[in-house]
Structure formats: structure tokens, C-alpha cells
Design a protein around this motif. Structure first.
Motif, short mmCIF file in Angstrom:
data_model
loop_
_atom_site.label_atom_id
_atom_site.label_comp_id
_atom_site.label_asym_id
_atom_site.label_seq_id
_atom_site.Cartn_x
_atom_site.Cartn_y
_atom_site.Cartn_z
N TYR A 1 -12.06 -3.74 0.26
CA TYR A 1 -10.74 -3.97 -0.32
C TYR A 1 -10.04 -2.65 -0.57
CZ TYR A 1 -12.65 -2.85 -4.98
OH TYR A 1 -13.24 -2.24 -6.06
N VAL A 2 -8.73 -2.74 -0.78
CA VAL A 2 -7.89 -1.59 -1.07
C VAL A 2 -7.08 -1.90 -2.32
CG1 VAL A 2 -5.85 -0.31 -0.27
CG2 VAL A 2 -7.72 -0.79 1.32
N VAL A 3 -6.88 -0.89 -3.15
CA VAL A 3 -5.97 -0.98 -4.28
C VAL A 3 -4.86 0.02 -4.04
CG1 VAL A 3 -5.68 -0.64 -6.77
CG2 VAL A 3 -7.80 -1.66 -5.88
N TYR A 4 -3.61 -0.44 -4.13
CA TYR A 4 -2.47 0.46 -4.03
C TYR A 4 -1.77 0.49 -5.37
CZ TYR A 4 1.88 2.70 -2.96
OH TYR A 4 2.93 3.58 -2.98
N ARG A 5 -1.54 1.70 -5.87
CA ARG A 5 -0.75 1.91 -7.09
C ARG A 5 0.30 2.97 -6.79
NH1 ARG A 5 -6.12 2.55 -9.57
NH2 ARG A 5 -6.73 0.52 -10.36
N PRO A 6 1.55 2.71 -7.17
CA PRO A 6 2.56 3.76 -6.98
C PRO A 6 2.23 4.95 -7.86
CG PRO A 6 3.42 2.01 -8.35
CD PRO A 6 2.08 1.55 -7.86
N LYS A 7 2.64 6.13 -7.41
CA LYS A 7 2.35 7.36 -8.18
C LYS A 7 2.92 7.30 -9.59
CE LYS A 7 0.41 10.61 -5.55
NZ LYS A 7 -0.70 11.39 -5.91
N LYS A 8 4.17 6.86 -9.69
CA LYS A 8 4.82 6.78 -11.00
C LYS A 8 5.55 5.47 -11.10
CE LYS A 8 5.63 11.70 -11.60
NZ LYS A 8 6.61 12.75 -11.87
N VAL A 9 5.42 4.83 -12.23
CA VAL A 9 6.17 3.61 -12.50
C VAL A 9 7.11 3.93 -13.65
CG1 VAL A 9 6.05 1.22 -13.25
CG2 VAL A 9 4.29 2.14 -11.72
N PRO B 1 1.41 6.07 11.80
CA PRO B 1 0.20 5.57 11.13
C PRO B 1 0.46 5.04 9.72
CG PRO B 1 -0.05 7.90 11.74
CD PRO B 1 1.29 7.46 12.22
N ASN B 2 1.52 5.50 9.07
CA ASN B 2 1.87 4.98 7.75
C ASN B 2 2.44 3.58 7.82
OD1 ASN B 2 1.20 7.21 5.96
ND2 ASN B 2 2.76 8.31 7.10
N ASP B 3 2.67 3.07 9.04
CA ASP B 3 3.20 1.73 9.23
C ASP B 3 2.28 0.84 10.07
OD1 ASP B 3 5.53 2.29 7.77
OD2 ASP B 3 6.52 3.12 9.54
N PHE B 4 1.06 1.32 10.42
CA PHE B 4 0.09 0.47 11.12
C PHE B 4 -0.37 -0.61 10.13
CE2 PHE B 4 -1.76 4.17 13.91
CZ PHE B 4 -0.56 4.26 14.60
N PRO B 5 -0.69 -1.81 10.59
CA PRO B 5 -1.12 -2.86 9.65
C PRO B 5 -2.58 -2.75 9.22
CG PRO B 5 -1.01 -3.75 11.84
CD PRO B 5 -0.51 -2.33 11.94
N THR B 6 -2.96 -1.58 8.70
CA THR B 6 -4.28 -1.42 8.10
C THR B 6 -4.24 -2.04 6.70
OG1 THR B 6 -3.68 0.69 7.10
CG2 THR B 6 -4.65 0.77 9.33
N THR B 7 -5.36 -2.24 6.10
CA THR B 7 -5.39 -2.82 4.76
C THR B 7 -4.65 -1.94 3.76
OG1 THR B 7 -7.52 -3.76 5.33
CG2 THR B 7 -6.89 -3.88 3.03
N GLU B 8 -4.80 -0.62 3.92
CA GLU B 8 -4.09 0.31 3.04
C GLU B 8 -2.58 0.12 3.14
OE1 GLU B 8 -7.96 2.35 4.29
OE2 GLU B 8 -6.47 1.03 5.21
N VAL B 9 -2.10 0.05 4.36
CA VAL B 9 -0.66 -0.10 4.58
C VAL B 9 -0.19 -1.48 4.15
CG1 VAL B 9 1.18 -0.11 6.32
CG2 VAL B 9 -0.59 1.67 6.37
N VAL B 10 -0.98 -2.52 4.42
CA VAL B 10 -0.61 -3.87 3.98
C VAL B 10 -0.42 -3.87 2.46
CG1 VAL B 10 -1.44 -6.26 3.74
CG2 VAL B 10 -1.65 -5.07 5.94
N ALA B 11 -1.33 -3.26 1.73
CA ALA B 11 -1.21 -3.20 0.27
C ALA B 11 0.07 -2.48 -0.14
CB ALA B 11 -2.43 -2.52 -0.34
N ARG B 12 0.37 -1.35 0.48
CA ARG B 12 1.58 -0.60 0.12
C ARG B 12 2.84 -1.38 0.47
NH1 ARG B 12 2.03 3.26 3.70
NH2 ARG B 12 4.05 2.64 4.46
N LYS B 13 2.85 -2.02 1.63
CA LYS B 13 4.02 -2.78 2.05
C LYS B 13 4.25 -3.97 1.13
CE LYS B 13 5.10 -0.38 5.78
NZ LYS B 13 6.41 0.14 6.12
N ILE B 14 3.18 -4.64 0.71
CA ILE B 14 3.34 -5.73 -0.25
C ILE B 14 3.95 -5.19 -1.54
CG2 ILE B 14 2.07 -7.33 -1.75
CD1 ILE B 14 0.18 -7.83 0.66
#
Length: 147
Positions: free
Chosen positions: A135-143, A93-106
Motif C-alpha cells: 500500500y501507499v500513503v500520500y500526504r500533502p506537504k502542507k495543509v 513518471p509523475n503521471d504514470f498510474p503507479t500506486t503512488e501516483v494513484v494516491a496523489r491523483k486521488i
């Protein structure tokens, strides 16, 4: 593209770059609880990528806008996202093309490119609008800052 404001990422880098782009793609979510989204359907995805850093490259850019466009819309535009088996799969499920995953993969693809640059900019946020109301916003935990 409609001009809009995006959620702001607070940081202490000297430069912040935002790149808007869009791509048209189809997808389906391979899970019984996805309802109608289990069927192949399409969207015009609107994407905003926020990148920051302290140093410019030899051409005076934080990062070249065209490189970002090639990484995202150059790869996904007018495709079936599920066919990108190097990015998405139907087993995890962490690799399904949901909007959440699309944002993370980008984010992951963009940051992998940024990591090759001498000035080491960081991707702080990826915003993906799938529909006018979602819409979805993805931010990495730590930059981590370089240097």
C-alpha cells in the motif's frame, strides 16, 4: 471490506472524516524498469481518504460521503487507468498510474472538490492498497487551514 486501521494523521481540526471505498481497475506502468507491471493487469484497490475541518456544511456534514465515492470509484471502477488521459499519461513518471501516483491523483481530485465547499475541509491523507501486502500513503506537504 475488511475493517482496518490506517496510519493516523495528527492535526488540530475539530472534525475528522474517513471514507473507505474500493474499485476494480486495470493498469500498466509504461516504463522498461517496471518489469511485469509493464503488462496490463488488474487490482481491487482499497482506498481510505482522511478529511478534516472545523466547520460543518448546512446539512451537518463535513463532506458528503457519496460525493467522495463518486469522485474516486465512480470515475475509476472497472476501467483501464491508463485510459484516463486527463489524469495519467505515459510521458511523465509523475503521471504514470503507479500506486503512488494513484494516491496523489486521488488527493488532488478530492481536494479540488473540497476547495469548492463553503466550509473548506482539507484532505489530509489518501491511503491506497493495491495488493494484500502493498500500500501507499500520500500526504500533502502542507495543509493550510482556511480563515
Amino acid at each position: 471490506m475488511l475493517q482496518q486501521m490506517y496510519p493516523q494523521v495528527f492535526h488540530d481540526y475539530s472534525y475528522e472524516l474517513n471514507k473507505d471505498m474500493q474499485f476494480a481497475a486495470a493498469h500498466f506502468v509504461p516504463h522498461e524498469e517496471a518489469g511485469r507491471c509493464r503488462n496490463i493487469h488488474g487490482h481491487t484497490y482499497f482506498v481510505n481518504i482522511t478529511i478534516a475541518g472545523d466547520e460543518l456544511d448546512d446539512s451537518g456534514f463535513l463532506v458528503n460521503f457519496q460525493a467522495l465515492k463518486k469522485i474516486v470509484s465512480g470515475q475509476f471502477d472497472h476501467t483501464l487507468l491508463n485510459d484516463h488521459t486527463n489524469v495519467f499519461n505515459d510521458q511523465n513518471p509523475n503521471d504514470f498510474p503507479t500506486t503512488e501516483v494513484v494516491a496523489r491523483k486521488i488527493y488532488e481530485m478530492v481536494q479540488a472538490h473540497l476547495d469548492t465547499l463553503l466550509n473548506k475541509p482539507k484532505c489530509l491523507q489518501v491511503f491506497v492498497r493495491e495488493t494484500p501486502t502493498s500500500y501507499v500513503v500520500y500526504r500533502p506537504k502542507k495543509v493550510k487551514r482556511h480563515g
